[in-house]
Design a protein around this motif. Structure first.
Motif, PDB file in Angstrom:
ATOM      1  N   SER A  38      84.675  15.429 -12.720  1.00  0.00           N
ATOM      2  CA  SER A  38      83.280  15.312 -12.612  1.00  0.00           C
ATOM      3  C   SER A  38      82.110  16.306 -12.293  1.00  0.00           C
ATOM      4  O   SER A  38      82.300  17.293 -11.522  1.00  0.00           O
ATOM      5  N   GLU A  39      81.041  16.290 -13.168  1.00  0.00           N
ATOM      6  CA  GLU A  39      80.361  17.487 -13.014  1.00  0.00           C
ATOM      7  C   GLU A  39      79.374  16.936 -11.588  1.00  0.00           C
ATOM      8  O   GLU A  39      78.691  17.995 -11.048  1.00  0.00           O
ATOM      9  N   LYS A  40      79.654  15.840 -11.014  1.00  0.00           N
ATOM     10  CA  LYS A  40      79.071  15.521  -9.376  1.00  0.00           C
ATOM     11  C   LYS A  40      79.437  16.609  -8.703  1.00  0.00           C
ATOM     12  O   LYS A  40      78.795  16.805  -7.758  1.00  0.00           O
ATOM     13  N   GLN A  41      80.812  17.173  -8.821  1.00  0.00           N
ATOM     14  CA  GLN A  41      81.246  18.107  -7.880  1.00  0.00           C
ATOM     15  C   GLN A  41      80.936  19.506  -8.033  1.00  0.00           C
ATOM     16  O   GLN A  41      81.134  20.477  -7.319  1.00  0.00           O
ATOM     17  N   ALA A  42      80.127  19.997  -9.077  1.00  0.00           N
ATOM     18  CA  ALA A  42      79.683  21.318  -9.391  1.00  0.00           C
ATOM     19  C   ALA A  42      78.674  21.536  -8.403  1.00  0.00           C
ATOM     20  O   ALA A  42      77.941  20.699  -7.781  1.00  0.00           O
ATOM     21  N   GLY A  43      78.299  23.040  -8.200  1.00  0.00           N
ATOM     22  CA  GLY A  43      77.552  23.380  -7.099  1.00  0.00           C
ATOM     23  C   GLY A  43      76.169  23.054  -7.171  1.00  0.00           C
ATOM     24  O   GLY A  43      75.554  22.355  -6.378  1.00  0.00           O
TER      25      GLY A  43
END
Length: 337
Positions: free
Chosen positions: A91-96
């Motif tokens: 998920s992109e939700k976990q990106a910085g």
């Protein structure tokens, strides 16, 4: 007075009585009134849902706008930002830029639920994001604009893309221009869309460097001289210490924190932008063109609103998936398979 569930029920009944028309996919670019026959009360459902969410939490308006921005800057406006970890998807939700920062997913889930009840497998999550961003801005006194529709949803996310293409809050002007250029947006779009920081809040982690970095403070000797910037910096220090309390929040605009207006540009002229990426529009503008645009928006709110709306339409048209590509997700958090 009729409660929320009662109003939603009436909307759904009206849709069923009206009929939902054809459900075939249309090839081609984004168009206006794409769902006029397929889901005629789409925009009313989205607008009402956003207004309820913002009434409960005024900060949600800025959060929904930010969701659309963070989606479009990674692989285009395809709702990839909404996907959870599942199967082979990271998920992109976990990106910085997104972790412990992006909000509003449950609002999009609620809108999607209502639309699936009314018009099954018809409205994409990407189009919901675009409409919700528009209505969020309008709900706080900002402009409205026509949203071009017909996006479909991505079958994948890009964790690496989210880390690479979303500008950081301490970005230089050169970096900001480069990021926007990669998306087909120019310097004028950068300045206009930066005005979204006229409402909402930012975490201490995002602006600590702006408060304590000696090199950064040196750019504001003029404001220190007149005790303007110094007093503002002291306020920020009470919110954000040198270490710890990373998730404590500060308004992006102290004067009108929950209203979408042109006060962001007034703040820039006074050296009171919250983020480094705000203030570099002034301090690293060597030819003075950005300064002219900032002055124009600070003195003419209607001009800012018109420019912001135009740039939002451009941003919403970044690499959309259309035709038979992608899919219409049943749940915005997962691909259909």
């Amino acid at each position: 007075m009729m409660d929320q569930k009662g109003k939603i029920s009436l909307i759904l009944i009206a849709i069923i009585l009206h009929g939902t028309g054809s459900f075939s996919d249309d090839d081609g670019p984004l168009v206006l009134e794409y769902y006029k026959e397929k889901c005629p009360l789409l925009e009313e459902i989205v607008r009402y849902s956003v207004e309820v969410a913002v009434f409960k939490d005024p900060r949600m308006a800025a959060s929904l706008l930010r969701l659309h921005f963070h989606d479009c800057f990674v692989m285009g406006c395809d709702a990839s930002v909404l996907l959870d970890n599942f199967g082979g998807i990271t998920s992109e939700k976990q990106a910085g830029p997104n972790l412990n920062s992006l909000r509003g997913f449950e609002v999009i889930d609620q809108i999607k639920y209502l639309l699936e009840e009314a018009c099954p497998r018809t409205v994409s999550c990407a189009d919901i994001l675009a409409l919700a961003a528009r209505d969020a801005v309008a709900s706080r006194g900002g402009p409205s604009w026509d949203v071009w529709l017909g996006r479909r949803d991505s079958l994948q996310a890009s964790f690496s893309g989210a880390n690479q293409f979303i500008p950081a809050p301490n970005s230089s002007l050169e970096t900001l221009i480069s990021h926007f250029k990669q998306q087909g947006l120019d310097v004028g779009d950068l300045v206009a869309l930066s005005g979204s920081h006229t409402f909402g809040k930012a975490r201490c982690l995002s602006f600590r460097q702006r408060v304590y970095d000696v090199n950064f403070k040196g750019q504001y000797e003029l404001y220190d001289k007149y005790r303007k910037y110094t007093s503002f910096r002291r306020i920020l220090q009470t919110i954000c210490p040198r270490s710890g309390r990373n998730n404590d929040l500060s308004p992006l605009d102290f004067m009108t924190p929950a209203r979408f207006d042109n006060h962001y540009y007034v703040n820039l002229l006074q050296g009171k932008g919250l983020l480094i990426s705000d203030n570099v529009l002034m301090t690293q503008d060597h030819d003075g063109e950005i300064l002219k645009q900032v002055w124009s928006y600070a003195t003419d709110e209607k001009l800012f609103f018109a420019s912001f709306a135009n740039s939002m339409v451009k941003m919403g048209n970044i690499n959309p998936i259309t035709g038979n590509q992608g899919e219409i997700r049943k749940s915005c958090r997962f691909v259909n398979t």
